[in-house]
Scaffold this motif. Sequence first.
Motif, PDB file in Angstrom:
ATOM      1  N   VAL A 150      -3.244   1.621   9.334  1.00 40.76           N
ATOM      2  CA  VAL A 150      -1.949   2.169   9.710  1.00 40.76           C
ATOM      3  C   VAL A 150      -0.917   1.114   9.344  1.00 40.76           C
ATOM      4  O   VAL A 150      -0.924   0.014   9.880  1.00 40.76           O
ATOM      5  CB  VAL A 150      -1.894   2.458  11.232  1.00 40.76           C
ATOM      6  CG1 VAL A 150      -0.523   3.011  11.599  1.00 40.76           C
ATOM      7  CG2 VAL A 150      -2.986   3.433  11.614  1.00 40.76           C
ATOM      8  N   ARG A 208       5.321  -0.952  10.975  1.00 43.43           N
ATOM      9  CA  ARG A 208       6.618  -0.286  10.952  1.00 43.43           C
ATOM     10  C   ARG A 208       7.735  -1.315  10.853  1.00 43.43           C
ATOM     11  O   ARG A 208       7.715  -2.318  11.551  1.00 43.43           O
ATOM     12  CB  ARG A 208       6.780   0.511  12.236  1.00 43.43           C
ATOM     13  CG  ARG A 208       7.790   1.607  12.157  1.00 43.43           C
ATOM     14  CD  ARG A 208       7.878   2.312  13.471  1.00 43.43           C
ATOM     15  NE  ARG A 208       8.866   1.718  14.343  1.00 43.43           N
ATOM     16  CZ  ARG A 208      10.171   1.816  14.157  1.00 43.43           C
ATOM     17  NH1 ARG A 208      10.657   2.447  13.129  1.00 43.43           N
ATOM     18  NH2 ARG A 208      11.010   1.265  14.999  1.00 43.43           N
ATOM     19  N   GLU A 209       8.691  -1.062   9.975  1.00 39.89           N
ATOM     20  CA  GLU A 209       9.863  -1.931   9.875  1.00 39.89           C
ATOM     21  C   GLU A 209      11.092  -1.062  10.022  1.00 39.89           C
ATOM     22  O   GLU A 209      11.164   0.026   9.422  1.00 39.89           O
ATOM     23  CB  GLU A 209       9.900  -2.641   8.516  1.00 39.89           C
ATOM     24  CG  GLU A 209       9.155  -3.956   8.509  1.00 39.89           C
ATOM     25  CD  GLU A 209       9.326  -4.668   7.180  1.00 39.89           C
ATOM     26  OE1 GLU A 209      10.386  -5.262   6.956  1.00 39.89           O
ATOM     27  OE2 GLU A 209       8.391  -4.590   6.379  1.00 39.89           O
ATOM     28  N   ARG A 210      12.096  -1.552  10.788  1.00 46.81           N
ATOM     29  CA  ARG A 210      13.287  -0.748  11.040  1.00 46.81           C
ATOM     30  C   ARG A 210      13.996  -0.369   9.737  1.00 46.81           C
ATOM     31  O   ARG A 210      14.221  -1.197   8.883  1.00 46.81           O
ATOM     32  CB  ARG A 210      14.238  -1.533  11.950  1.00 46.81           C
ATOM     33  CG  ARG A 210      15.208  -0.638  12.682  1.00 46.81           C
ATOM     34  CD  ARG A 210      16.005  -1.413  13.697  1.00 46.81           C
ATOM     35  NE  ARG A 210      16.791  -0.475  14.488  1.00 46.81           N
ATOM     36  CZ  ARG A 210      16.447  -0.007  15.656  1.00 46.81           C
ATOM     37  NH1 ARG A 210      15.314  -0.391  16.191  1.00 46.81           N
ATOM     38  NH2 ARG A 210      17.210   0.842  16.308  1.00 46.81           N
ATOM     39  N   ARG A 211      14.353   0.867   9.632  1.00 46.77           N
ATOM     40  CA  ARG A 211      15.052   1.485   8.495  1.00 46.77           C
ATOM     41  C   ARG A 211      14.235   1.446   7.197  1.00 46.77           C
ATOM     42  O   ARG A 211      14.743   1.761   6.146  1.00 46.77           O
ATOM     43  CB  ARG A 211      16.432   0.838   8.247  1.00 46.77           C
ATOM     44  CG  ARG A 211      17.461   1.097   9.316  1.00 46.77           C
ATOM     45  CD  ARG A 211      17.653   2.551   9.671  1.00 46.77           C
ATOM     46  NE  ARG A 211      18.399   3.327   8.676  1.00 46.77           N
ATOM     47  CZ  ARG A 211      18.322   4.641   8.547  1.00 46.77           C
ATOM     48  NH1 ARG A 211      17.518   5.324   9.349  1.00 46.77           N
ATOM     49  NH2 ARG A 211      19.033   5.279   7.660  1.00 46.77           N
ATOM     50  N   LYS A 212      12.986   0.969   7.282  1.00 52.03           N
ATOM     51  CA  LYS A 212      12.157   0.971   6.076  1.00 52.03           C
ATOM     52  C   LYS A 212      11.004   1.953   6.202  1.00 52.03           C
ATOM     53  O   LYS A 212      10.507   2.451   5.196  1.00 52.03           O
ATOM     54  CB  LYS A 212      11.614  -0.428   5.797  1.00 52.03           C
ATOM     55  CG  LYS A 212      12.706  -1.346   5.250  1.00 52.03           C
ATOM     56  CD  LYS A 212      12.158  -2.618   4.741  1.00 52.03           C
ATOM     57  CE  LYS A 212      13.289  -3.475   4.180  1.00 52.03           C
ATOM     58  NZ  LYS A 212      12.851  -4.831   3.921  1.00 52.03           N
ATOM     59  N   GLY A 213      10.617   2.216   7.437  1.00 47.50           N
ATOM     60  CA  GLY A 213       9.558   3.194   7.666  1.00 47.50           C
ATOM     61  C   GLY A 213       8.205   2.766   7.138  1.00 47.50           C
ATOM     62  O   GLY A 213       8.009   1.610   6.748  1.00 47.50           O
ATOM     63  N   ARG A 214       7.302   3.691   7.160  1.00 46.23           N
ATOM     64  CA  ARG A 214       5.933   3.420   6.676  1.00 46.23           C
ATOM     65  C   ARG A 214       5.604   4.413   5.577  1.00 46.23           C
ATOM     66  O   ARG A 214       5.948   5.593   5.684  1.00 46.23           O
ATOM     67  CB  ARG A 214       4.929   3.588   7.830  1.00 46.23           C
ATOM     68  CG  ARG A 214       5.113   2.564   8.927  1.00 46.23           C
ATOM     69  CD  ARG A 214       4.268   2.880  10.119  1.00 46.23           C
ATOM     70  NE  ARG A 214       4.856   3.903  10.975  1.00 46.23           N
ATOM     71  CZ  ARG A 214       4.279   4.355  12.085  1.00 46.23           C
ATOM     72  NH1 ARG A 214       3.104   3.895  12.457  1.00 46.23           N
ATOM     73  NH2 ARG A 214       4.866   5.274  12.827  1.00 46.23           N
ATOM     74  N   THR A 215       4.928   3.913   4.559  1.00 51.29           N
ATOM     75  CA  THR A 215       4.565   4.800   3.457  1.00 51.29           C
ATOM     76  C   THR A 215       3.143   5.302   3.667  1.00 51.29           C
ATOM     77  O   THR A 215       2.219   4.513   3.838  1.00 51.29           O
ATOM     78  CB  THR A 215       4.697   4.055   2.116  1.00 51.29           C
ATOM     79  OG1 THR A 215       6.039   3.597   2.013  1.00 51.29           O
ATOM     80  CG2 THR A 215       4.385   4.957   0.945  1.00 51.29           C
ATOM     81  N   ILE A 216       3.015   6.601   3.704  1.00 51.00           N
ATOM     82  CA  ILE A 216       1.696   7.211   3.929  1.00 51.00           C
ATOM     83  C   ILE A 216       1.119   7.616   2.571  1.00 51.00           C
ATOM     84  O   ILE A 216       1.821   8.209   1.749  1.00 51.00           O
ATOM     85  CB  ILE A 216       1.817   8.471   4.836  1.00 51.00           C
ATOM     86  CG1 ILE A 216       2.632   8.154   6.110  1.00 51.00           C
ATOM     87  CG2 ILE A 216       0.444   9.034   5.183  1.00 51.00           C
ATOM     88  CD1 ILE A 216       2.035   7.140   7.041  1.00 51.00           C
ATOM     89  N   HIS A 217      -0.148   7.257   2.393  1.00 47.11           N
ATOM     90  CA  HIS A 217      -0.804   7.609   1.121  1.00 47.11           C
ATOM     91  C   HIS A 217      -1.790   8.756   1.335  1.00 47.11           C
ATOM     92  O   HIS A 217      -2.459   8.825   2.362  1.00 47.11           O
ATOM     93  CB  HIS A 217      -1.521   6.393   0.541  1.00 47.11           C
ATOM     94  CG  HIS A 217      -0.561   5.316   0.148  1.00 47.11           C
ATOM     95  ND1 HIS A 217       0.148   5.350  -1.025  1.00 47.11           N
ATOM     96  CD2 HIS A 217      -0.171   4.183   0.794  1.00 47.11           C
ATOM     97  CE1 HIS A 217       0.929   4.290  -1.092  1.00 47.11           C
ATOM     98  NE2 HIS A 217       0.758   3.561   0.005  1.00 47.11           N
ATOM     99  N   TYR A 218      -1.878   9.606   0.332  1.00 50.49           N
ATOM    100  CA  TYR A 218      -2.766  10.772   0.382  1.00 50.49           C
ATOM    101  C   TYR A 218      -3.803  10.671  -0.733  1.00 50.49           C
ATOM    102  O   TYR A 218      -3.618   9.870  -1.671  1.00 50.49           O
ATOM    103  CB  TYR A 218      -1.935  12.047   0.232  1.00 50.49           C
ATOM    104  CG  TYR A 218      -0.952  12.217   1.359  1.00 50.49           C
ATOM    105  CD1 TYR A 218      -1.354  12.792   2.563  1.00 50.49           C
ATOM    106  CD2 TYR A 218       0.346  11.739   1.260  1.00 50.49           C
ATOM    107  CE1 TYR A 218      -0.462  12.903   3.617  1.00 50.49           C
ATOM    108  CE2 TYR A 218       1.235  11.833   2.315  1.00 50.49           C
ATOM    109  CZ  TYR A 218       0.819  12.426   3.491  1.00 50.49           C
ATOM    110  OH  TYR A 218       1.679  12.524   4.535  1.00 50.49           O
TER     111      TYR A 218
END
Lengths: 174, 626
Positions: free
Chosen positions: B327, B330-340
Motif C-alpha cells: 500500500v 500517502r503524501e498531501r496533495r500528491k495522493g497514492r498511485t494505484i497499479h492494476y
Amino acid sequence: MVPLALASKVIKVLRSADSPAQVGWGFALGTIPGLTPLWTLHNAVVLLAVCIFNVNITAALLGWGLFSLFAWFLDPLFDAIGYHVLVKVPLLQPVWTWLYNAPIAPLTRFNNTVVMGSLLVALIALVPNYAAFRWFVQRFRQSWGQTIGSWKVAQVLRGNSIVQLYLKLRDFGG
Amino acid sequence: MRWKGAIPFVVIVVGAGVVARIFMNRWVESGLEKAGEALVGARVEIDHLKLRPLRLSFEWARLQVTDPDQTMRNLIETGRAAFKMNPAALLRKRYVIEEMALEDVRHGTPRAYDGALPKRLRKPSAEPSFIDQLRAELRRELDALPIPEFDLEAISRRLNVDSLVAITGVQIVHRLDSVKTDLFATYENHHAFMSSFRPDEDLKRVGAELASIQPAQIRTVDELMATIEKVRNAQRTFQALEQTISERHRLVHADLARVFGYVPQVDDWVREDYQRLLQMAKMPDLAKPDLSRVLLGTTLGRQVDKVLGYVQLVQGLVPERGKREKVPKRERRKGRTIHYPSRYVYPSFLIKKMYLSGRAGSEAGGDLLRLAGEAKGITTQPWVYGRPTEIDLGVLQEGKLSGTFKAVLNHVAEAASDSFALSLTNKSLGGFPLPDSPYLPPRVQKGKADVRCVLQLKQRALLASMEVQAHDLDFHFPEGRPKDRFAAVTREVMAGLDKLKLQVDLARNERGLRFRVNSDLDDLLAGRLKSIAARELAQAQQRIMSTLHALRDQKLAEVHALQAQLRGQVVERIESYKQQADQLRAQFDAKLKELEAEAEKRKRAEEDKLKEKAKKALEGLVPKRP
C-alpha cells in the motif's frame, strides 16, 4: 490591495451583464481545477469548456481560487474517497484495469487517489455549485447588492481616499 | 457557444507547449539527475540533454555517476547516449526504451569537483539490507583475524621457560603442593590421634592376665563361673578398644589410598602443563598453518567487501518484488498511485536492450582496454516485465587480457535470486600492491593471473567464491636483509614461486558467515618452516619438558618424605596395634573356650557324683524283689 481587488472582481462579476446561469456555470466549472490537482488532463478539457462555452470566465477564476483553498483541507477526504473507489469497489476493478491498459487514459492520472477522489467530489458538486452560485447572483442582484451598498462599511470604504486612488488607478486608461 | 473562445485556449496550450519546449530539457535533465542521485546516494550529472518530443527521442553528451565511497571519482562516466521511447507505451504512461547505446563507458575517472550530496539531500538511512548486514559481518570477521607474527626470535624469547613458568604458574607445582598439604593434614590428623592413643600397654597387660588364668587350678565351679564372667567382661572392654583400632586402621588406609593415589596422575599433570605452556608460548602449528588467511585475509576480504558494494549497487538498479510497497504511502496533495494488472509487458520504466561500449587506458601507452556488451531488461517492475535483468560484458586488451562479466538479476518472483560471474584471463599483476606486512613483499613485480569469481545471492543466503591462478610471478622485495627468519623464509619461498593458486570462499546462511582463504602458499611455507624451525621448536619443547620434570621431581621428593613420615609414625603403629588386637581377640576366644570346657567337665563330674549319691541313698529305701 489584493482583498480589495478580489472584492471588486466579485462585485463586478455579480453586477456583470452575464446571466446568473452563465456566472453560475463559470463558477461551477472553476471549482473543478480548484479541487483537483492542476496539472491533469481533465483540467485541459475544463479550460477548453470555459473558453468555448458562453460562461463567465472571471467567475471560473473565482471558483478556481476559492476552491483551491478548500482542496488543501479536504485532501485526506479526497484520498480516502479515491482509494475506496479505486481499490475497494470490486465492480469497478475491470473498468480501472481497462483504463490502466488503454492509451491516453493513464495520462489522466485517474489511478491517483487524490485525482480520482477530488474529481468525483468536484463532478458531484458541479450542479449544486452551479445552482447555489446562480441563486446567490440572483439574490445579490435583486436585494443584497443594494443592502450591502447601504452598509456604513461600504460607504466608508467608497469614501476612503486610498480606495478612491486605487479605483482611479485601476480605471486609468480605460 | 463562443467559438472565438477556442483561440485563447489554443494560445494557452501553444504557450504552455513553447514554455515546456524551452525548459523541458532542463526539467527532464534535472528530474533524471535527482532520480539517479536518490538511487546512488551521490551526484549524478547529465550534460546537454536534448529531448525531441516529436520523435520521442533523448540524447545526452555525457553522464557522470559519482562513486559514493570516493566522491572525487566517478563510478561510471559515459559519453554520448541516444535512445527513443516507445510511443505506444508512452501513451499508456510507460517509459519503454527499445534500444539504447551507451558509448565510451569508463570507470573510476577523476571528477572536477566533489560529488558528495549535501546532507539535506542524502537519503535517510533506511533499514540495513542483507548485503549491508553481510558487509558489516565480514568487516567484523576481518577485524578479528589474528595479526600475523612469525618472529622466531620472539617465540624464543617467549620460550624463556623460567619466566613463562613464573608468569603463568604451572599447575604441577600447585597440584603437588595440594597433595603435600593433604598429606600433611592427614599425617597431622592421625599423628595427633596416635599421640594420645596408646593401647599397647593395656593390650599387653590384658594378654598377660589372660595367660595367667589356669582353668585347671580353679578349685570350685563357682569360682570357675566367676572367672568366665570376668573374662567375658574383659572381652567386651577389649572389643570396644579393638573397634577403635579397626576404625583408625580403616581410616588410615583410606587416606593412604587417596594420598598415594595422586602419584600416578602426576605424569598426566605434567603433560597438561606441557600443552598449556606450548599454547602460552604461541608456538606456530606447522602441521596446519592457515597462513594465507592470516597473511592475505584482510586484503582479500576488503576486495570482497568492495565487490559486495558493487553488487549492492547493481542489485539496487532493479527493485525486488518482495520489497515493493503493498500500500503506497500517502503524501498531501500528491495522493497514492494505484497499479492494476497490466495486459502489456510495459512496466513503468524499461530499457529492453542497452549496448555498452567503453575503453580505458591509451593505445599509445599500450594499455588500451576495450569493453563491450549489453544489458537487457533494466526495469523498475521486473515482475511486470516477467524476465530477469541480464548483463553481459566483455573486456579485451589486445594480446594481454580478456574477460567476461555476466550478471542475472531475477527479481520476477517474490524471492529475488541474483547471480554474478566474472572471468578474467591473463590479468596483469604487475605493480599489484600486497598488504603491509613484514613477511610479504610490498607489491608484485610482474605476473599474470586467471581469475574466476562466482557470486550467488538468494533471499538471505550468499555463496561466493573466487579462484585465482597466478603464473609467471615475480615479487618485488625491498633492499636489505629480512627482519627475521620467517621473513627470510617467505622471501625465499616467494622468490622461488612461479605459480600460485588462491581460493577465497565466502558463505552466509542462517548459520552465520564463513570466510575462508586457501592457497598452496600454505603448504610451501609450512614445509620450509618445518625444516627450519623444527629443531628449534624441538629444543624449546625439550626445555619446557625438562623444567616441568625438575619441578615435578622437587615437589615429589617432598611428597615422598611426607609419605615416609606417615608410614613410619602412623601406618606402622596402627598396623602393630591391629596385630596385637587380633592376637588378643584370638587369645580371648581360646581362653573362654578353655574355661567353658573346664566348667562343662566339672559340671558333668558333679552330676555323676550326685547320681552316685542318689543311687546309694535309694538302695536302703527300696526293698529288693524276690
